[in-house]
Design an enzyme around this catalytic site. Sequence first.
Site, PDB file in Angstrom:
ATOM      1  N   THR A 193       0.865  -1.184   0.000  1.00  0.00           N
ATOM      2  CA  THR A 193       0.000   0.000   0.000  1.00  0.00           C
ATOM      3  C   THR A 193       0.901   1.235   0.000  1.00  0.00           C
ATOM      4  OG1 THR A 193       0.001   0.031   2.396  1.00  0.00           O
ATOM      5  CG2 THR A 193      -1.790  -1.151   1.344  1.00  0.00           C
ATOM      6  N   GLU A 338      -5.629  -3.663  -1.219  1.00  0.00           N
ATOM      7  CA  GLU A 338      -6.032  -4.843  -0.444  1.00  0.00           C
ATOM      8  C   GLU A 338      -7.128  -5.643  -1.138  1.00  0.00           C
ATOM      9  OE1 GLU A 338      -5.460  -1.836   0.654  1.00  0.00           O
ATOM     10  OE2 GLU A 338      -4.668  -1.798   2.693  1.00  0.00           O
ATOM     11  N   LYS A 445     -15.677  16.945  10.816  1.00  0.00           N
ATOM     12  CA  LYS A 445     -16.819  16.872  11.720  1.00  0.00           C
ATOM     13  C   LYS A 445     -17.137  18.265  12.237  1.00  0.00           C
ATOM     14  CE  LYS A 445     -18.704  13.556  14.885  1.00  0.00           C
ATOM     15  NZ  LYS A 445     -18.487  12.563  15.919  1.00  0.00           N
ATOM     16  N   TRP A 450     -21.150  15.252   9.859  1.00  0.00           N
ATOM     17  CA  TRP A 450     -20.063  15.010   8.928  1.00  0.00           C
ATOM     18  C   TRP A 450     -20.201  15.865   7.663  1.00  0.00           C
ATOM     19  CZ3 TRP A 450     -16.515  12.224  11.256  1.00  0.00           C
ATOM     20  CH2 TRP A 450     -16.879  11.248  12.176  1.00  0.00           C
TER      21      TRP A 450
HETATM   22  P1  AMP Z   1      -4.802   2.277  -3.177  1.00  0.00           P
HETATM   23  O1  AMP Z   1      -4.737   1.086  -2.309  1.00  0.00           O
HETATM   24  O2  AMP Z   1      -3.542   3.061  -3.219  1.00  0.00           O
HETATM   25  O3  AMP Z   1      -5.314   1.924  -4.532  1.00  0.00           O
HETATM   26  O4  AMP Z   1      -5.846   3.259  -2.527  1.00  0.00           O
HETATM   27  C1  AMP Z   1      -7.163   2.857  -2.255  1.00  0.00           C
HETATM   28  C2  AMP Z   1      -7.970   4.020  -1.776  1.00  0.00           C
HETATM   29  O5  AMP Z   1      -8.109   5.003  -2.810  1.00  0.00           O
HETATM   30  C3  AMP Z   1      -9.390   3.661  -1.415  1.00  0.00           C
HETATM   31  O6  AMP Z   1      -9.490   3.085  -0.141  1.00  0.00           O
HETATM   32  C4  AMP Z   1     -10.085   5.007  -1.531  1.00  0.00           C
HETATM   33  O7  AMP Z   1      -9.867   5.793  -0.374  1.00  0.00           O
HETATM   34  C5  AMP Z   1      -9.364   5.654  -2.696  1.00  0.00           C
HETATM   35  N1  AMP Z   1     -10.135   5.470  -3.922  1.00  0.00           N
HETATM   36  C6  AMP Z   1      -9.944   4.568  -4.885  1.00  0.00           C
HETATM   37  N2  AMP Z   1     -10.846   4.733  -5.874  1.00  0.00           N
HETATM   38  C7  AMP Z   1     -11.643   5.749  -5.516  1.00  0.00           C
HETATM   39  C8  AMP Z   1     -12.786   6.402  -6.092  1.00  0.00           C
HETATM   40  N3  AMP Z   1     -13.262   6.052  -7.277  1.00  0.00           N
HETATM   41  N4  AMP Z   1     -13.346   7.401  -5.408  1.00  0.00           N
HETATM   42  C9  AMP Z   1     -12.891   7.789  -4.197  1.00  0.00           C
HETATM   43  N5  AMP Z   1     -11.813   7.235  -3.607  1.00  0.00           N
HETATM   44  C10 AMP Z   1     -11.197   6.223  -4.251  1.00  0.00           C
END
Ligand code: AMP
Length: 561
Positions: A193, A338, A445, A450
Amino acid sequence: MTTPLLGQMMDVPLTVSSLLAHAARHFGSTEIVSRRIEGDLHRYTYRDCETRAKQLAQALLALGVEPGERVATLAWNGYRHLEAYYGTTGFGAVCHTINPRLFPDQIAYIINHADDAYVLFDTTFAALVDTLAPQCPRVRGWIALCDEAHRPPMQTADGRPPVLCYETLMDGQDGRFDWPALDERQASYLCYTSGTTGNPKGALYTHRSTVLHAFGAALPDAMNLSARDAVLPVVPMFHVNAWGLPHAGPLAGAKLVFPGKDLDGKSLYELMESERITCSAGVPTVWLGLLNYLRETGARFSSLERTVIGGSACPPAMLRILEDDYGVQVIHAWGMTEMSPLGTLSKLTWEQSQRPLADRRKLLEKQGHAIYGVDMKIVGEDGRELPWDGVAFGDLHVRGPWVIDRYFRKEDSPLVDGWFPTGDVATIDPDSFLHITDRSKDVIKSGGEWISSIEVENVAVAHPAVAEAACIACAHPKWTERPLLVVVKRAGHDVTRDELLAFYDGKVAKWWIPDDVVFVDELPHTATGKLQKLKLRDLFRDYVLPSALEDSRNCPLTPEA
Ligand code: AMP
C-alpha cells in the site's frame, strides 16, 4: 449422515500462467505494443510474449531463484514488465511490483521487508538503484531491463552484487519450458500500500485471486473487455497490477498498448490515435492532463469508446466533459490494493438506464455497483450494519475471494467479523450504488455532523479557474472543525476567494460551504497521485479561519474560557 457427492470435473488450478498461455494459443497474433524507454515503439504478439516470459523463467531459475521467492520490479508499463509479471509467477516465484515514486527509504524498507531476491529495473531508475543497493544487502542481483547497448553507467563499488543485463540473460535461454502446475493458493503478486502513515503494508495475492479478479475485471458490467478491444492501461503496472489489465487483457484476447514513462496529454493522445485505442484506464489526474491537451489543440478521439477512472474520486465535471463533449463513456471505479483492486464500477441496470439523464448521471457519478466476487456493507460506530438508503454513511467493509485476509508478515488480522475494513466512509443507495464520501481519517466533523470533503472538492474543480482542490478540516472553537479549501488555480485563469465561495450556492448544503479558501502553487500528493491530506493538515495546523476568530470572541468554548 450421507457423504456429500463430489463433482466430477477436471481439477485444473487457476494459475496466472494459464492467462498468458490462453492468449498465446488462441489469440497468438494479437499485438502488444509498447512505447519504450529507448524512445521507439515496440510491437510483438501474445505468442512472442509467452516465449519470452518462458525465457525469463528459465533465466531466473538459472540464477537460482526458487519458487516462493520474491522478484521485484521497478518499471513503467511496457512489454518487459509484462514478461516479468508472467516469467516470475509462471514458475511459482512472486512478482513484487514496487512504486518508484515512493521515497527511496520506503522502497528500501519494502525490498528488505519482502526479502526480494532480484530486482528488475527500467534504466530510468539506474540512479535510484545506485542509492538503494547499499541499503538492500540481501538482494542478490539488480537486472537492468535493456540490452547491452543501453546499459546505464552504474556504481559497482563496495561489494555490491552485480548489475545484470536483461536481454543478455534472455539470450542465453531458448524458451522451451512448460509452465509447472502450481497450487492455485500459492502466492502470485506482492503489492504494498502507498502508506500515508507508517510503513507500507504488503498485500500478497494468490494465483486463484489473481485469475478470479481477471474474470471479474473483464465482465461486461466491469471493464467490458473483449478480443475487439485495444486497451491502454495508463494506470501503472507498479500500482495494484494496473487494476488487473495485464491479466484481464490476455483473458479476453484484447490488444494491449503500454505507454511507457510519458504520461502527458500529448503523448497519450498520440498513442490512443495511432493504436486505435478503444478502452483506457487511469486516475483522474491523468485525464485532467489529457483533457487540457484536447482543449488546447481542439483534437478529438477517433476510436476511444470508454475509460475507467478511479484511484481517487472522479469529479462529476470530468465525467460530463468526457461524455458530453467527447462521447467517451466514463466508468467510475473504486477499489484498493487490499482488494486486487476492483470493488465497484458504475454501470446501470436496464431499468436505471430508462431514467431521465439527470438521474442517470447522479448514479454514474457514484463509485457504482459491486461486481461478483466482492460483497460490501457499511457499518456505524457501534459496528451495526447501516441501511442502504443513500443517506446513512459509515465505515465501508468488504469481503470476497480477492480481498486480503491479512497483511504480508504481519501477525494481527485486520478483519472485523470476517470483513475487511477499508478505511473509507460511504453511503449505499437503494439502487445498491456505493458513494465514497471520504477516507475515515479525512472526514470533517462540524458541530457533530459530517461533511464530505470529496463532495466539497468536486464542486470546486467544476469551476473553470480551478485546476485542483483539497478540502481539509481546520480547528474551530464553536464547531470543533470547519472546512478549509486549498486551491491550485488553472494556468492563465483567475478567481477570488469570494467568487469561489459564491460558486457553492445551491450546490451543497449551506453549512458544507468552506469557511475560507487558500490559493497555493501545488498540493502534496502520495506516490500514487492521491491528495496527501495528512501533510496538508500538518501544513495548515496553525491556520486560523476568519470565522474561528469571530467566534472565539463570543464563544464560551475558547481555550482561554
Ligand atoms: P490504493 O490502495 O492506493 O489503490 O488506494 C485505495 C484508496 O483510494 C481507497 O481506499 C479510496 O480511499 C481511494 N479510492 C480509490 N478509488 C476511488 C474512487 N473512485 N473514489 C474515491 N476514492 C477512491
